[in-house]
Design an enzyme around this catalytic site. Structure first.
Site, mmCIF file in Angstrom:
data_model
loop_
_atom_site.group_PDB
_atom_site.id
_atom_site.type_symbol
_atom_site.label_atom_id
_atom_site.label_comp_id
_atom_site.label_asym_id
_atom_site.label_seq_id
_atom_site.Cartn_x
_atom_site.Cartn_y
_atom_site.Cartn_z
ATOM 1 N N ASP A 158 0.850 -1.194 0.000
ATOM 2 C CA ASP A 158 0.000 0.000 0.000
ATOM 3 C C ASP A 158 0.886 1.244 0.000
ATOM 4 O O ASP A 158 1.881 1.296 0.734
ATOM 5 C CB ASP A 158 -0.852 0.091 1.284
ATOM 6 C CG ASP A 158 -1.898 -1.011 1.373
ATOM 7 O OD1 ASP A 158 -2.134 -1.674 0.348
ATOM 8 O OD2 ASP A 158 -2.447 -1.194 2.476
ATOM 9 N N GLU A 170 0.267 4.245 1.249
ATOM 10 C CA GLU A 170 0.306 4.923 2.558
ATOM 11 C C GLU A 170 1.200 4.202 3.553
ATOM 12 O O GLU A 170 1.688 4.796 4.504
ATOM 13 C CB GLU A 170 -1.088 5.002 3.204
ATOM 14 C CG GLU A 170 -2.159 5.699 2.447
ATOM 15 C CD GLU A 170 -3.014 4.691 1.700
ATOM 16 O OE1 GLU A 170 -2.461 3.995 0.812
ATOM 17 O OE2 GLU A 170 -4.214 4.594 1.990
ATOM 18 N N ASP A 224 -7.529 -21.637 10.119
ATOM 19 C CA ASP A 224 -8.808 -21.032 10.500
ATOM 20 C C ASP A 224 -9.333 -21.716 11.753
ATOM 21 O O ASP A 224 -9.339 -22.939 11.842
ATOM 22 C CB ASP A 224 -9.824 -21.199 9.360
ATOM 23 C CG ASP A 224 -9.335 -20.566 8.062
ATOM 24 O OD1 ASP A 224 -8.538 -19.611 8.139
ATOM 25 O OD2 ASP A 224 -9.727 -21.040 6.978
ATOM 26 N N CYS A 261 -26.442 2.220 28.617
ATOM 27 C CA CYS A 261 -26.465 3.580 28.083
ATOM 28 C C CYS A 261 -27.872 3.928 27.598
ATOM 29 O O CYS A 261 -28.750 4.158 28.415
ATOM 30 C CB CYS A 261 -25.400 3.738 27.008
ATOM 31 S SG CYS A 261 -24.811 5.429 26.876
ATOM 32 N N MET A 306 -30.394 2.202 29.504
ATOM 33 C CA MET A 306 -30.806 2.746 30.800
ATOM 34 C C MET A 306 -31.804 3.877 30.571
ATOM 35 O O MET A 306 -32.829 3.979 31.255
ATOM 36 C CB MET A 306 -29.589 3.282 31.569
ATOM 37 C CG MET A 306 -29.962 4.178 32.744
ATOM 38 S SD MET A 306 -28.604 4.480 33.869
ATOM 39 C CE MET A 306 -29.008 6.142 34.446
ATOM 40 N N GLN A 307 -31.519 4.705 29.572
ATOM 41 C CA GLN A 307 -32.392 5.853 29.317
ATOM 42 C C GLN A 307 -33.816 5.416 28.965
ATOM 43 O O GLN A 307 -34.793 5.993 29.460
ATOM 44 C CB GLN A 307 -31.793 6.725 28.204
ATOM 45 C CG GLN A 307 -30.420 7.292 28.593
ATOM 46 C CD GLN A 307 -29.743 8.049 27.453
ATOM 47 O OE1 GLN A 307 -30.243 8.098 26.331
ATOM 48 N NE2 GLN A 307 -28.584 8.652 27.748
ATOM 49 N N GLU A 338 -32.932 14.091 23.379
ATOM 50 C CA GLU A 338 -32.266 13.673 22.145
ATOM 51 C C GLU A 338 -33.257 13.504 20.993
ATOM 52 O O GLU A 338 -32.919 13.753 19.842
ATOM 53 C CB GLU A 338 -31.522 12.344 22.369
ATOM 54 C CG GLU A 338 -30.848 11.820 21.103
ATOM 55 C CD GLU A 338 -30.056 10.532 21.305
ATOM 56 O OE1 GLU A 338 -30.081 9.966 22.414
ATOM 57 O OE2 GLU A 338 -29.416 10.101 20.337
ATOM 58 N N HIS A 346 -20.818 1.950 29.409
ATOM 59 C CA HIS A 346 -20.684 0.760 28.553
ATOM 60 C C HIS A 346 -19.779 -0.276 29.223
ATOM 61 O O HIS A 346 -18.581 -0.302 28.960
ATOM 62 C CB HIS A 346 -20.088 1.148 27.204
ATOM 63 C CG HIS A 346 -21.016 1.923 26.331
ATOM 64 N ND1 HIS A 346 -21.873 1.316 25.442
ATOM 65 C CD2 HIS A 346 -21.235 3.245 26.218
ATOM 66 C CE1 HIS A 346 -22.585 2.241 24.815
ATOM 67 N NE2 HIS A 346 -22.223 3.424 25.258
ATOM 68 N N GLU A 392 -19.389 -3.258 28.595
ATOM 69 C CA GLU A 392 -18.814 -4.245 27.663
ATOM 70 C C GLU A 392 -17.365 -3.948 27.298
ATOM 71 O O GLU A 392 -16.628 -4.842 26.900
ATOM 72 C CB GLU A 392 -19.680 -4.371 26.401
ATOM 73 C CG GLU A 392 -19.704 -3.171 25.464
ATOM 74 C CD GLU A 392 -20.786 -2.141 25.796
ATOM 75 O OE1 GLU A 392 -21.162 -2.021 26.987
ATOM 76 O OE2 GLU A 392 -21.242 -1.446 24.866
HETATM 77 N N1 GLN Z 1 -27.990 8.419 22.485
HETATM 78 C C1 GLN Z 1 -27.801 8.427 23.889
HETATM 79 C C2 GLN Z 1 -26.963 9.598 24.347
HETATM 80 O O1 GLN Z 1 -26.272 10.190 23.566
HETATM 81 C C3 GLN Z 1 -27.189 7.110 24.350
HETATM 82 C C4 GLN Z 1 -25.841 6.870 23.780
HETATM 83 C C5 GLN Z 1 -25.401 5.444 23.924
HETATM 84 O O2 GLN Z 1 -26.224 4.570 24.121
HETATM 85 N N2 GLN Z 1 -24.114 5.189 23.779
HETATM 86 O O3 GLN Z 1 -26.968 9.953 25.499
#
Ligand code: GLN
Length: 523
Positions: free
Chosen positions: A146, A148, A239, A375, A378-379, A399, A499, A501
């Site tokens: 490549d 770059e 694999d 995130c 939860m909202q 939002e 998050h 995860e």
């Molecule tokens: N959209 C929501 C916010 O900006 C949640 C973002 C998310 O789930 N990462 O607060």
């Protein structure tokens, strides 16, 4: 011991899995007690991956210092337990940006600014930024050849010269395609790729050849001869159906010994139990837990990479196989959940699919189905509760519409330190209320989790929510930002504004996912 560097390059085609190969080699070193850090260099010209389309690149991974990066960094953090920062994910664009800014700033004192030495020195600066580890594994993104990538190859060539060839190892990944018609595995592309690397002054010390089956002794001899390395240093990158099998596959081919010989280290037996455990788990006949993930990015490959990983890790901890049922939020009907043991609403942006997610949270609450919200997850649980339990019909998030009572609104004054744009990004501390489910899950009252969102639950409504059974069980140390919520009088209903995860490990799982899968198992 002086820090040793292992560079991983790739040739023939892209997507050979350099990141996983690099992490696999790092894992072998760790299994012998060496400490390992990882870095990734991407030759492309974007200054950072934050602006790159998730439709092309999968999930946006977030480091603890709030850098939005591509999901490869997640492999390193998970596999190696390394903690990476914004300086461990460096693109060509960022290098040029640094160099050109320095030029404007007059730092080069009138010299002619050139690819060599100015750009190459900048790359070497990032490569050699101090770590407290024995090894640094550096992946060079892209494919040899490549345009770059040239300057990166030049820089690692120079770097090996600077720090001494005995402190640097070059591992090159290639492909040996199998030709169905003739029943042959072809080695020529590998030969040509190693030669192309050599044209850049880099002699590969080890080749990992991606193949559908193990290379024969004859094939390894042939590749070794043409590529200038001993046949024993030609590894079959076969694999596998699960990436955590890779360290064991390398182990059985004595990859550690090859690395040790190169650096003059003693051969040693490794402790591979953590990978053997995963291999045994995969092979075991275990009950399956079904988790309904109510999301909307299922058509984007790897959009939920870290989430899927975290669920997989929690399955290992709970001795169950986790089956993910993808439920499309945009067309959600409660009946989608009839065969699931738990419901998870992951993060997300934008109004599309939100109603389905709210309905999913309601379904979990009303039917005592274990619920985990991440995130946005939860909202929506907060909005759902406000509407259907507190009777605030117009409850919503700023939002999606200004025409609502914003139980989820913008928190203008949150700590601006880690904020990129208006997103709250990276790790933030959270204080957990004693004697809550969150407390039981974490076994701690002070935790840290990573964020990536703009909106926050309005803490002003806390008393109202609590009186009706939804409590804030984790909050920012200044008490202003709700970070975790949970329901009383429900077997398992918990959500975080962060998050989790991103901090799950294949070896220990993550407390929140472990507890969620455990609750699903009981279900
Ligand atoms: N959209 C929501 C916010 O900006 C949640 C973002 C998310 O789930 N990462 O607060």
């Amino acid at each position: 011991m002086a820090t040793k560097y292992i560079f991983i390059t790739g040739g023939v085609v892209s997507s050979l899995g350099k990141g996983v190969a690099a992490a696999g080699c790092g894992a072998l070193l760790q299994s012998r007690g060496y400490s390992v850090h990882a870095r990734k260099f991407d030759p492309y010209l974007n200054i950072d991956p934050g602006t790159m389309s998730p439709f092309q690149h999968g999930e946006v991974y977030v480091t603890s210092d709030g850098y939005e990066t591509d999901l490869d960094l997640g492999y390193y953090e998970r596999f190696l337990g390394a903690r990476l920062t914004r300086n461990d994910s460096v693109s060509g664009g960022r290098i040029y940006w640094d160099v050109l800014n320095a030029e404007r700033h007059g730092d080069y004192l009138g010299a002619t600014v050139q690819m060599i030495p100015h750009v190459s020195n900048k790359i070497k600066e990032y490569i050699s930024a101090p770590t407290d580890t024995d090894f640094v594994v550096c992946e060079i993104g892209g494919t040899v050849g490549d345009i770059e990538g040239k300057i990166f190859l030049e820089s690692i060539r120079q770097f090996a010269n600077d720090v001494g060839r005995k402190n640097v190892m070059f591992i090159h990944l290639t492909l040996a395609p199998y030709l169905e018609k003739s029943g042959e595995l072809k080695t020529k592309p590998t030969q040509m790729s190693a030669r192309e690397l050599l044209e850049n002054g880099i002699q590969a010390d080890m080749l990992i050849v991606r193949t559908p089956r193990m290379l024969t002794a004859g094939e390894r001899d042939k590749i070794g001869m043409f590529c200038n390395i001993p046949a024993k240093s030609v590894i079959s990158g076969i694999d596998v159906d699960n990436i955590y099998k890779i360290p064991l596959a390398y182990e059985s081919q004595h990859v550690f010994d090859i690395i040790a010989d190169h650096f003059g280290l003693a051969h040693a037996r490794g402790d591979m139990t953590r990978f053997e455990r995963i291999e045994n788990y995969l092979a075991a006949d275990l009950p399956t837990v079904n988790v309904g993930v109510v999301g909307k990015y299922f058509n984007v490959p790897d959009a939920y990479k870290s989430l899927n990983e975290a669920l997989f890790h929690a399955g290992i901890q709970n001795n169950v196989h986790v089956n993910i049922k993808k439920i499309d939020a945009e067309n959600f009907i409660p009946d989608d959940c009839r065969d699931v043991d738990g419901i998870l609403v992951p993060g997300g942006f934008g109004a599309r699919g939100v109603d389905g997610k709210i309905a999913a949270a309601r379904h979990a609450r009303e039917n005592n189905i274990p619920y985990m919200g991440i995130c946005l997850g939860m909202q929506v649980a907060v909005i759902e509760f406000a509407r259907n339990v507190l009777g605030i019909e117009d409850a919503g998030s700023a939002e999606f519409t200004s025409d609502c009572i914003p139980v989820i609104g913008i928190m203008a004054d949150h700590n601006a330190e880690n904020m990129g744009g208006t997103l709250r990004l990276g790790a933030y501390p959270c204080e957990i209320t004693p004697d809550t489910l969150a407390h039981k899950i974490y076994g701690a009252t002070n935790i840290s989790e990573r964020h990536r969102h703009r909106y926050e639950m309005d803490i002003g409504l806390e008393q109202k929510f609590a009186a009706a059974g939804l409590i804030i069980s984790g909050r920012s140390p200044d008490g202003k930002l709700p970070e975790m919520i949970e329901l009383k009088n429900h077997p398992f209903f918990v959500a975080g504004q962060f998050h989790p995860e991103f901090q799950s490990s294949p070896y220990t799982g993550h407390p929140m996912f472990n507890a969620f899968i455990n609750a699903c198992k009981k279900q």
